[in-house]
Design a protein around this motif. Structure first.
Motif, PDB file in Angstrom:
ATOM      1  N   UNK A 547       0.887  -1.151  -0.023  1.00 16.60           N
ATOM      2  CA  UNK A 547      -0.060   0.030   0.145  1.00 16.60           C
ATOM      3  C   UNK A 547       0.841   1.113  -0.135  1.00 16.60           C
ATOM      4  N   UNK A 548       2.156   1.142   0.306  1.00 16.30           N
ATOM      5  CA  UNK A 548       2.856   2.265   0.456  1.00 16.30           C
ATOM      6  C   UNK A 548       2.369   3.109   1.770  1.00 16.30           C
ATOM      7  N   UNK A 549       2.573   4.369   1.445  1.00 17.72           N
ATOM      8  CA  UNK A 549       1.928   5.210   2.596  1.00 17.72           C
ATOM      9  C   UNK A 549       0.387   5.246   2.579  1.00 17.72           C
ATOM     10  N   UNK A 550      -0.249   5.345   3.725  1.00 11.83           N
ATOM     11  CA  UNK A 550      -1.545   5.110   4.033  1.00 11.83           C
ATOM     12  C   UNK A 550      -2.147   6.566   4.080  1.00 11.83           C
ATOM     13  N   UNK A 551      -3.557   6.574   3.636  1.00 17.62           N
ATOM     14  CA  UNK A 551      -4.443   7.801   3.697  1.00 17.62           C
ATOM     15  C   UNK A 551      -4.834   7.928   5.283  1.00 17.62           C
ATOM     16  N   UNK A 561      -4.394   3.233   0.647  1.00 17.34           N
ATOM     17  CA  UNK A 561      -3.153   3.679   0.302  1.00 17.34           C
ATOM     18  C   UNK A 561      -3.532   5.107  -0.550  1.00 17.34           C
ATOM     19  N   UNK A 562      -2.260   5.863  -0.224  1.00 23.02           N
ATOM     20  CA  UNK A 562      -2.524   7.325  -1.007  1.00 23.02           C
ATOM     21  C   UNK A 562      -2.555   6.872  -2.339  1.00 23.02           C
ATOM     22  N   UNK A 563      -1.405   6.343  -2.840  1.00 22.62           N
ATOM     23  CA  UNK A 563      -1.530   6.006  -4.141  1.00 22.62           C
ATOM     24  C   UNK A 563      -1.730   4.623  -4.600  1.00 22.62           C
ATOM     25  N   UNK A 564      -1.856   4.516  -5.963  1.00 21.77           N
ATOM     26  CA  UNK A 564      -2.410   3.057  -6.043  1.00 21.77           C
ATOM     27  C   UNK A 564      -1.513   1.976  -5.478  1.00 21.77           C
ATOM     28  N   UNK A 565      -1.941   0.982  -4.874  1.00 27.53           N
ATOM     29  CA  UNK A 565      -1.218   0.274  -4.330  1.00 27.53           C
ATOM     30  C   UNK A 565      -0.474  -0.673  -5.596  1.00 27.53           C
ATOM     31  N   UNK A 566       0.866  -1.188  -5.111  1.00 22.27           N
ATOM     32  CA  UNK A 566       1.694  -1.947  -6.030  1.00 22.27           C
ATOM     33  C   UNK A 566       1.676  -3.288  -5.884  1.00 22.27           C
ATOM     34  N   UNK A 567       1.068  -3.911  -6.965  1.00 28.51           N
ATOM     35  CA  UNK A 567       0.827  -5.498  -6.846  1.00 28.51           C
ATOM     36  C   UNK A 567       2.109  -6.018  -7.460  1.00 28.51           C
TER      37      UNK A 567
ATOM     38  N   UNK B 257       2.065  10.014  -2.443  1.00 26.62           N
ATOM     39  CA  UNK B 257       2.135   8.821  -2.306  1.00 26.62           C
ATOM     40  C   UNK B 257       3.740   8.508  -2.507  1.00 26.62           C
ATOM     41  N   UNK B 258       4.042   7.313  -2.796  1.00 24.73           N
ATOM     42  CA  UNK B 258       5.470   6.862  -2.812  1.00 24.73           C
ATOM     43  C   UNK B 258       5.542   6.142  -4.150  1.00 24.73           C
ATOM     44  N   UNK B 259       5.757   6.967  -5.593  1.00 25.20           N
ATOM     45  CA  UNK B 259       5.858   6.247  -6.566  1.00 25.20           C
ATOM     46  C   UNK B 259       6.643   7.554  -7.721  1.00 25.20           C
ATOM     47  N   UNK B 260       7.044   7.245  -8.856  1.00 24.08           N
ATOM     48  CA  UNK B 260       7.737   8.217  -9.493  1.00 24.08           C
ATOM     49  C   UNK B 260       6.943   9.471  -9.571  1.00 24.08           C
ATOM     50  N   UNK B 261       5.918   9.548  -9.409  1.00 20.80           N
ATOM     51  CA  UNK B 261       5.315  10.897  -9.524  1.00 20.80           C
ATOM     52  C   UNK B 261       5.270  11.667  -8.055  1.00 20.80           C
ATOM     53  N   UNK B 262       5.834  11.138  -7.078  1.00 20.42           N
ATOM     54  CA  UNK B 262       5.514  11.627  -5.739  1.00 20.42           C
ATOM     55  C   UNK B 262       6.540  12.990  -5.925  1.00 20.42           C
ATOM     56  N   UNK B 421       4.769  19.242  -0.932  1.00 23.30           N
ATOM     57  CA  UNK B 421       3.754  18.540  -0.571  1.00 23.30           C
ATOM     58  C   UNK B 421       3.168  17.673  -1.893  1.00 23.30           C
ATOM     59  N   UNK B 422       4.106  17.570  -2.857  1.00 21.67           N
ATOM     60  CA  UNK B 422       3.840  16.834  -4.175  1.00 21.67           C
ATOM     61  C   UNK B 422       2.536  17.104  -4.778  1.00 21.67           C
ATOM     62  N   UNK B 423       2.255  18.432  -4.841  1.00 21.37           N
ATOM     63  CA  UNK B 423       1.044  19.068  -5.346  1.00 21.37           C
ATOM     64  C   UNK B 423       1.503  20.085  -6.276  1.00 21.37           C
ATOM     65  N   UNK B 424       2.681  19.824  -6.691  1.00 20.33           N
ATOM     66  CA  UNK B 424       3.246  20.958  -7.741  1.00 20.33           C
ATOM     67  C   UNK B 424       3.258  20.317  -9.128  1.00 20.33           C
ATOM     68  N   UNK B 425       3.929  20.817 -10.210  1.00 22.68           N
ATOM     69  CA  UNK B 425       4.246  20.281 -11.325  1.00 22.68           C
ATOM     70  C   UNK B 425       6.026  20.623 -11.419  1.00 22.68           C
TER      71      UNK B 425
END
Lengths: 1030, 636
Positions: A547-551, A561-567, B257-262, B421-425
């Motif tokens: 889930x990564x970081x939680x909402x 999860x804040x972003x899409x969970x990674x499966x 989140x925690x991904x490339x777009x963070x 806060x990961x809300x910019x571009x």
């Protein structure tokens, strides 16, 4: 009553009936005894037939035999006797001990039992009680120091840590170099170390994966009868491709006739503390530049006015471990039953870390049918392990050990025992992203639970006294569920993190065997032949979701999860079909020649390379028997002598899906499709590996066999290795799979043993020393490169270099004057600030391989007391200690305050003076000196400064036991009673690395064992055991 | 006989089981979870490359924040600025960069194969050309960090390394050729547009980006290969199709989140406080009064223009050529670049919606009281509504006793929450950069279709618009006010400020007022320190300020190329292990030996491809060290 139950009960009845049915033949009964009384378990057989039985607890036996037939009575450790049946229906036999005990029957490859003297290769076995006495959670640890040429590399990642075993060095550049583990004929998946949810290893220096334990750790040591160590080549050739690094054959206990009910109960209580820790200075506290600073994580502050805190001692507790074991075993006529239940609970020294293990096992073997021609053997082992909070390693904030060790000496860890404040945030000092170890123990949780079954069933039919056939089905299967939760309120995550996953694995082996054996086939020549056909199927799957970081904070749910969970999903499957044969010729029972040949067809290789064949031959000549059988006489001091030799080839295949280059399909964070390339470039033309072994040896016994020597010399060449050579990632791949290399292991092994005092009624002392020396040389690597990196960590690298020994440690050195004409030649060339400099080049600093391993076991017995100890030593080889480096830079190492002082120091060396050199006159401080040595030229500073001799000698194990004499127990229901005390890692007699145990390795499944960096310290343990038999 | 038959039976059984299953082997070995060449498309690869290069927090913290922002002096952190390279970060960056470049390259290969085979879609060629433009940026980013890099990628063999010159020449050709091969008449289907998160496959935008990239790369060669630089620059500029408006900017939306777009700057423990380099440029530049910029309750904290602050000589280092070193400003500066208060929050200004409370697990950001320790005495300092930047380097015991410096967060200005806060571009190329490039080119006398002043002023206006301070632009552009390093805004105002200026201070320990002569720094890297206010200095000063926070790598590039703007030397209360040449006798001068010049190649490359590693080193023209300058950089 369920249908299943009815069927089972019915089957059991049938089994019982057939086992107890009588033959219409003349019954012979009698008693087997020795000088001291009745002997149970002796084999009584009628020669030339399949009729056989065993003597019971009272030494009595019954067997059907006709007049003129020969009854043979044999028991390991005694001389066999043969008696011709006459009209007498009662035969009482008194066996005499065989001083040589050379008729010892051992379990070799494919479960073939052979007399030890017939073996053409070196062979060592370890009895189950020796393993149990070590009281280690992981049975592999119990092997340390007991077998020559066997190196145990014990992980230090808590109670459920994995342990690596290597036999005669590393054959392979990649892979874990571990032997194949066979339990009752069934391969056990001995996975190892830090793997992620989908089975990838991760030994990154900063954020390595967690050591998820090893497969061998699931086994209950109490269930083991013996472990045979097949060190490779001819010994293990029959197992084929997977035994290229040797094999360890575990035979579990079978039911034996017992006095009384046959129930035994054993209870063990263990205590665990830290064994050794690096030496710290205790006179300076938090801060820098001699000034206190409450946010600093360093120890360069003011001189302490009070005692430094023992944060390591205060944080790590005494681990408590207890094991309860209940065993029932008995022999009912032709049926042997062994069942056991064992529960282990280890609350480790590391707060929050624990291991629970439940082992259940049932094994039934029985003979039935006319002349007992049918034999079945069925076993189920169930293992459930539940590991909580496996500790993190590496140089990162989740490694408690690194946080504690570098913690300012003036801060008390106990002040942070309550890890959260009123708002639920982590309670800690400073401003960095460092994490309170108590917080980690309570709020960064991981758990994995494995359900595992190891099962086998076999049925054997004896056609006659020289031919039998067997069908065997074995299965190893497990499911591991794991979960991790990180709570909100720390630098790791503001809202918490969550992940879970599941792995499944099974391997089925179906084997058919046909065995023929006949002595005196042609004259004095005898022979045996076994043919085998086998199908092996393996499949593993993995699925994990992160889930990564939680909402919503602390709501541990994948969808939260804040972003899409990674499966992630993974799959591996393979099949190997094999045909193989074992042939044996003997001449007059003193010369033995053994051949094996095996052909494998592996699904993982390309069409043209799929089938590969490899043979072995070994021979043994028992000189002492040859002399006596030919009318000669041995000198009185020589009891036995044998020479042996062998040559073998073993092939090896690939893992699944490693032939064709394909693409990964994935999703970006917005859910749109992505495509990517896998890390490794595959090669459809890859060939099977080939390991060639040649071995010679002898063993001899002297003075009525009271002393013995066993010597082996061997040379292995692993060629055509399937390796992943690292590639420049800009090639598109980080690795490329190729066939390459020639790695040679050669060495000698010597085992000496003696019964120095041998008085069964009084005092006895036996002693055994094993010594091994292995040279692990890189003869050739790949066409692409003469260097293969086994591990690279910034400016420290562990390499295989062509022409050198496996595991050279590279790093930088101190810059020195290199001018033979200068009077200062060889002295440190310092900077203008009077500080050492790095040479800026990666040069060889050492080699990780030990030059010799020595184990010395002594056992003393006096009446009912037993005392034994094991001293083992590793000599030679080096390792790089990142722990020491970090402690130096941090100012916590003892060397940063010599004699408790931090006076200015003048570094001995010279500085450039334009034209030549001049002696340094600029003073510096301890802080500047260690900061310079530890940080210049890379994260590991000047490498030379922290390479240590890995030689160490320790009292590994000490054990004291007392058996209550039967006179005391006479009138109770208790048949046997024993108490014992055992201690492991008792005393480090000699080591050189400032308190860092050379056994604490950084990454257990890496071959770069010469690199250490903040591994959890090793433990010392004490065990108290009571065993009662009813 | 019976036994014999049984044997035969068993043998047959073995044989049939063994061999009947062999035919299935080929099937067993095909991984059902992977795709083959006919199942993948260039747009999937392109998406992977573009998305990945936005940098997930793992790589973003290492390369963007800790390497680029540090070397580009966008925040106050020692690390790379003191010559200490972290191999692990470089290793990760190498791996990630390879991932981005190889995905772009593999997509190009797949598309080429499809085109050759006739199985391509009509729009495949256009995505292929766009992929080449994108890849050109990725390769330039890689080369600007390490130096010699390959030009052939993802071909399955360890590639040859090329001199930086060849890499740049290759990139010019790639960009030019790709632009020429885009066929604007082919429409890309709606459902494919989502695979380009930057421009939605808008051809005009990609061509503008490509031309702006040509200008950026051409300018890089200004000092080393001026003729080529001029020719390439002019060729790109005269198309008139470069990024000129904010709508053309290459920007990619961030996402929590925690991904490339963070967000690239989202790790809470990176304090990202104002650097002294930037602060010395900000203060006084443009002449806009703080009074016009801050909320009313902060106005009482504004100090006089000629007041430098409190002198705490035992707690602030002066072992540096930072002109502000040694003083603590117990309030707000009188005049400042209006973008400063937008980019950084003022300590204690909690009503500012962009006030960052990071790290959220501590109260540091909300705590505005700290102490300077003097033995057993503690001097209290209130940091509420104050504006300071600490020089980097090793402050020795002065620094350890200065608790403001140990904590930083809440004590000095730090980056605004809008970027955290990961809300910019994330901006990869903005219109202001095109203008500053045109301005520099015009100053060099190259033909650009615009005047240097026009371009300079357009650049400043574009940046002011981005920050929402456009209202101050005209006053700003006419200001002759000098900042702390002696540079003014007005393009035609090139009068030098002199060597020093007099300022007032208060002794922090005794409260006694005093006057001090503050030196304008001598930037010996640029024109041997003889000028502080010429046209190029003005342009690069503005470019440096506008680059914050998205283009730290470009700021580092300009400083390596020109020695501009002025970077103060790290303080040397203690000797610095990885800047061995900096010492007390030369600390008032600037030298390339005092600033990082590149990243060492990672140990993973050294170990994996030893031959090509040696090749790369020989092409580098120096040893594999952080202080070895790249081909286009200043060489001494």
């Amino acid at each position: 009553m369920s249908l299943f139950y009815k069927k089972t009960a019915g089957l059991a009845l049938c089994t019982l009936f057939s086992a107890t049915s009588l033959f219409a033949q003349q019954g012979i009964s009698g008693t087997v005894s020795d000088a001291k009384g009745p002997l149970s378990g002796a084999t009584v057989s009628v020669k030339g037939t399949a009729r056989a039985t065993q003597s019971g607890a009272d030494g009595k036996f019954n067997i059907q035999a006709a007049q003129g037939e020969i009854i043979r009575i044999s028991l390991i450790g005694y001389k066999s006797q043969e008696i011709v049946v006459t009209t007498t229906k009662t035969i009482n036999v008194a066996l005499t001990t065989d001083e040589a005990t050379l008729g010892e029957v051992v379990v070799t490859a494919m479960g073939i039992k052979r007399e030890k003297k017939t073996l053409g290769y070196s062979f060592q076995d370890v009895k189950g009680d020796q393993l149990v006495d070590a009281k280690e959670n992981n049975v592999a640890n119990g092997l340390a120091g007991k077998v020559s040429g066997l190196q145990v590399i014990k992980g230090s990642a808590g109670p459920a840590s994995s342990t690596k075993i290597t036999l005669r060095g590393n054959n392979s550049l990649t892979g874990d170099n571990q032997p194949l583990i066979i339990v009752d004929g069934v391969p056990l998946n001995n996975f190892l170390g830090a793997t992620n949810g989908i089975g990838q290893t991760n030994n990154d220096m900063w954020n390595p994966g967690t050591d998820m334990g090893g497969g061998l750790g699931d086994i209950n040591p109490e269930d083991i009868e013996s472990m045979s160590v097949l060190k490779g080549g001819a010994a293990s050739a029959l197992y084929g491709s997977r035994a290229g690094n040797g094999a360890i054959i575990i035979t579990t206990k079978s039911g034996k006739a017992q006095k009384g009910a046959g129930i035994s109960y054993s209870s063990t209580l263990g205590l665990e503390t830290l064994f050794m820790t690096p030496k710290l200075q205790s006179t300076y506290g938090q801060g820098k530049d001699g000034v206190n600073n409450p946010t600093s994580t360093e120890n360069w502050g003011e001189r302490l006015t009070s005692q430094a805190y023992d944060n390591i001692g205060n944080f790590f507790k005494t681990g408590v471990n207890h094991t309860q074991n209940l065993t029932f075993q008995q022999q009912f006529n032709k049926t042997n039953i062994y069942t056991s239940a064992t529960y282990l609970n280890d609350q480790s020294k590391i707060p929050g870390s624990s291991l629970e293990r439940l082992n259940l096992m049932t094994k039934v073997n029985t003979s039935f049918g006319p002349d007992d021609r049918w034999t079945t053997d069925v076993k189920v082992q169930y293992m459930n392990t539940n590991a909580k909070n496996r500790p993190a390693s590496g140089d990162n904030t989740s490694n408690m050990y690194s946080t504690l060790f570098t913690m300012p000496r003036s801060i008390n860890i106990l002040d942070f025992e309550n890890p959260i404040d009123a708002q639920g945030n982590m309670n800690w000092y400073g401003t960095t992203n460092s994490i309170n170890p108590y917080w980690l123990a309570k709020y960064k949780l991981n758990q994995d639970i494995r359900d595992r079954f190891l099962m086998n069933g076999s049925i054997q039919y004896k056609f006659n006294d020289w031919l039998n056939a067997e069908a065997r089905l074995g299965r190893d299967q497990y499911t591991t569920n794991y979960e991790n939760k990180t709570y909100a309120g720390s630098p790791i995550s503001a809202t918490g993190q969550y992940g879970l996953g599941k792995n499944t694995f099974f391997e089925n082996n179906f084997t058919l065997a046909l065995n023929a054996k006949k002595d005196n086939l042609v004259g004095k020549w005898g022979g045996a032949l076994s043919l085998f056909g086998q199908i092996m199927k393996q499949k593993s799957t993995g699925l994990d979701a992160n889930a990564g970081n939680l909402e919503v904070p602390n709501l541990f749910y994948i969808q939260n999860s804040i972003s899409n969970p990674v499966v992630n999903q993974s799959l591996a499957t393979k099949q190997i079909n094999s045909l193989y044969a074992n042939g044996e010729i003997n001449y007059d029972n003193y010369w033995f020649i053994n051949f094996t040949g095996r052909n494998d067809w592996s699904s993982t290789l390309g069409n043209n390379n799929r089938s590969f064949f490899y043979p072995s031959v070994s021979t043994s000549l028992v000189i002492s028997d040859m002399v006596t059988k030919n009318g000669g006489q041995l000198p009185s001091w020589l009891s036995f002598a044998k020479i042996r030799g062998s040559y073998a080839q073993v092939g090896n295949d690939l893992s699944s899906f490693q032939l064709y280059n394909v693409f990964n399909i994935g999703k970006d964070p917005n859910g749109n499709t992505t495509a990517g390339m896998p890390n490794t470039k595959f090669n459809p033309g890859i060939l099977s590996e080939l390991i060639k072994t040649i071995e010679f040896g002898f063993d001899a016994r002297f003075f009525q066999s009271r002393m013995g020597i066993d010597f082996a010399w061997y040379k292995n060449n692993a060629t055509n290795q399937i390796i992943n050579i690292p590639a420049d990632p800009f090639s598109g791949y980080e690795f490329e799979k190729i066939n390459a290399g020639n790695i040679q292991n050669s060495g000698i092994e010597v085992v000496l043993d003696g019964r120095i005092f041998d008085n069964r009624e009084g005092f006895s002392w036996t002693s055994s020393i094993n010594f091994s020396n292995n040279r692990n040389k890189i003869i050739d690597l790949s066409a692409a490169s003469d260097i293969y990196p086994l591990g690279s960590y910034d400016n420290i690298a562990v390499r295989a270099v062509k022409g050198s020994l496996y595991g050279d440690i590279y790093g930088t050195k101190f810059l020195r004057v290199e001018d033979a004409n200068s009077e200062y030649n060889g002295q440190l060339l310092l900077s203008g600030n009077g500080l050492p400099q790095s040479n800026g080049q990666m040069v060889k600093l050492g080699n990780q391989a030990p030059k010799a391993l020595v184990g010395w076991t002594n056992s003393f017995a006096y009446k009912n007391f037993g005392l034994s100890f094991l001293v083992d030593g590793r000599f030679g080889g080096e390792f790089y200690s990142g722990t020491n480096l970090n402690l130096q830079v941090n100012g916590s190492a003892e060397v940063t305050a010599p004699n408790g002082q931090r006076d200015k120091l003048l570094v001995d060396g010279v500085v450039s003076s334009g034209t030549g050199y001049a002696k340094n006159t600029v003073e510096t401080t301890q802080q500047l000196y260690w900061n310079q040595v530890g940080t210049t030229s890379g994260n590991f500073g000047i490498g030379e400064a922290n390479v240590y001799d890995a030689t160490n000698i320790r009292l590994r194990n000490l054990s004291l036991s007392y058996n209550f004499p039967s006179t005391i127990l006479k009138n109770s229901i208790i048949q046997r009673a024993k108490i014992s005390v055992t201690a492991n890692n008792v005393w480090m007699i000699k080591s050189y690395a400032n308190g860092v145990d050379p056994e604490s390795v950084f990454a257990i499944n890496s071959n770069a064992t010469g690199f250490e960096n903040f591994s959890t310290p090793t433990s010392r343990s004490f065990f108290f055991n009571v065993t009662l038999g009813f | 006989m019976k036994n014999f038959k049984s044997k035969i039976g068993i043998a047959i059984l073995f044989g049939s089981i063994t061999f009947s299953s062999c035919s299935k082997f080929e099937e067993i070995n095909i991984d059902p979870l992977k795709a083959n060449e006919t199942q993948v498309k260039i747009e999937y690869f392109f998406n992977n490359s573009l998305t990945g290069a936005q940098q997930d927090p793992n790589i973003a913290e290492r390369i963007f924040v800790l390497d680029w922002k540090t070397a580009g002096r966008q925040h106050m952190t020692n690390g790379l600025a003191l010559g200490t390279v972290n191999d692990d970060w470089s290793k990760e960056y190498y791996r990630y960069s390879a991932e981005w470049i190889k995905n772009a390259s593999k997509g190009i290969q797949i598309a080429n194969d499809e085109i050759k085979a006739g199985s391509a879609k009509d729009y495949t060629n256009n995505i292929l050309q766009i992929s080449r433009i994108w890849r050109a940026y990725l390769i330039s980013e890689l080369s600007d960090n390490f130096g010699p890099v390959p030009i052939d990628y993802a071909e399955g063999v360890n590639p040859d390394y090329k001199p930086v010159k060849d890499v740049y020449y290759y990139l010019f050709d790639e960009l030019k050729d790709a632009i020429s091969k885009i066929d604007p008449n082919v429409k890309i289907p709606e459902d494919v547009l989502k695979f380009d998160r930057a421009y939605g496959f808008k051809y005009d935008s990609w061509i503008r980006y490509a031309n702006s990239m040509r200008m950026r790369l051409a300018m890089r060669l200004s000092e080393v290969d001026a003729a080529k630089a001029k020719a390439e620059f002019e060729a790109a500029a005269t198309t008139n199709k470069y990024i000129a408006t904010a709508a053309d900017n290459f920007a990619v939306a961030e996402k929590t989140g925690w991904d490339p777009l963070s967000g690239v700057m989202s790790r809470e423990w990176n304090a990202q406080t104002l650097s002294a380099t930037l602060n010395n440029l900000y203060i006084g530049l443009g002449g806009i009064k703080s009074d016009q910029l801050v909320a009313s309750d902060l106005k009482s904290s504004i100090k006089d223009e000629n007041y430098i602050g409190k002198r705490y000589s035992n707690h602030f280092t002066t072992q540096t050529n930072d002109p502000s070193a040694g003083y603590w400003l117990d309030g707000l500066p009188n005049k400042i670049d209006p973008r400063a208060y937008k980019a950084f929050y003022i300590p204690g200004d909690l009503s500012n919606s962009n006030y960052s409370l990071y790290p959220s697990w501590t109260d540091d950001a909300k705590t505005q009281e700290e102490v300077l320790v003097n033995g057993s005495n503690q001097i209290k300092v209130n940091t509420k509504y104050t504006w300071n930047a600490f020089s980097l380097g090793d402050w020795g015991a002065k620094g350890t006793n200065n608790r403001l410096r140990s904590t930083l967060v809440g004590k000095v200005p730090a980056l605004s929450q809008q970027f955290r806060a990961s809300t910019s571009s994330r901006i990869f190329f903005a219109n202001w950069e095109s203008y500053f490039l045109l301005a520099e080119a015009a100053v060099r006398g190259w033909s650009t279709g615009t005047s240097a002043q026009q371009a300079y002023e357009n650049g400043i206006k574009a940046s002011f618009d981005y920050w929402g301070v456009g209202a101050f632009a005209s006053n700003y552009l006419n200001s002759e006010n000098y900042n702390r390093v002696g540079t003014s805004v007005k393009f035609t105002h090139t009068t030098e400020p002199g060597n020093n200026h007099s300022m007032n201070y208060i002794d922090g320990y005794t409260n006694a007022p005093g006057t001090v002569s503050i030196k304008y720094p001598v930037n010996t890297l640029y024109k041997n320190g003889s000028v502080r206010n010429d046209l190029l200095t003005k342009i690069i000063t503005q470019k440096f300020i506008a680059n914050l926070p998205w283009l730290p790598l470009e700021s580092w590039n300009d400083q390596r190329r020109l020695g501009l703007p002025f970077f103060e030397n790290p303080a040397i209360e203690n000797a610095l292990p990885n800047l061995p040449d900096l010492n007390a006798s030369n600390m008032m001068t600037s030298s390339i030996k005092f600033f990082p010049q590149r990243l060492n190649y990672p140990s993973s490359f050294r170990e994996a491809s030893p031959d090509k590693y040696q090749q790369a080193i020989s092409l580098l023209g120096g040893s594999d060290k952080v202080l070895t300058p790249l081909w286009w950089a200043k060489q001494k």
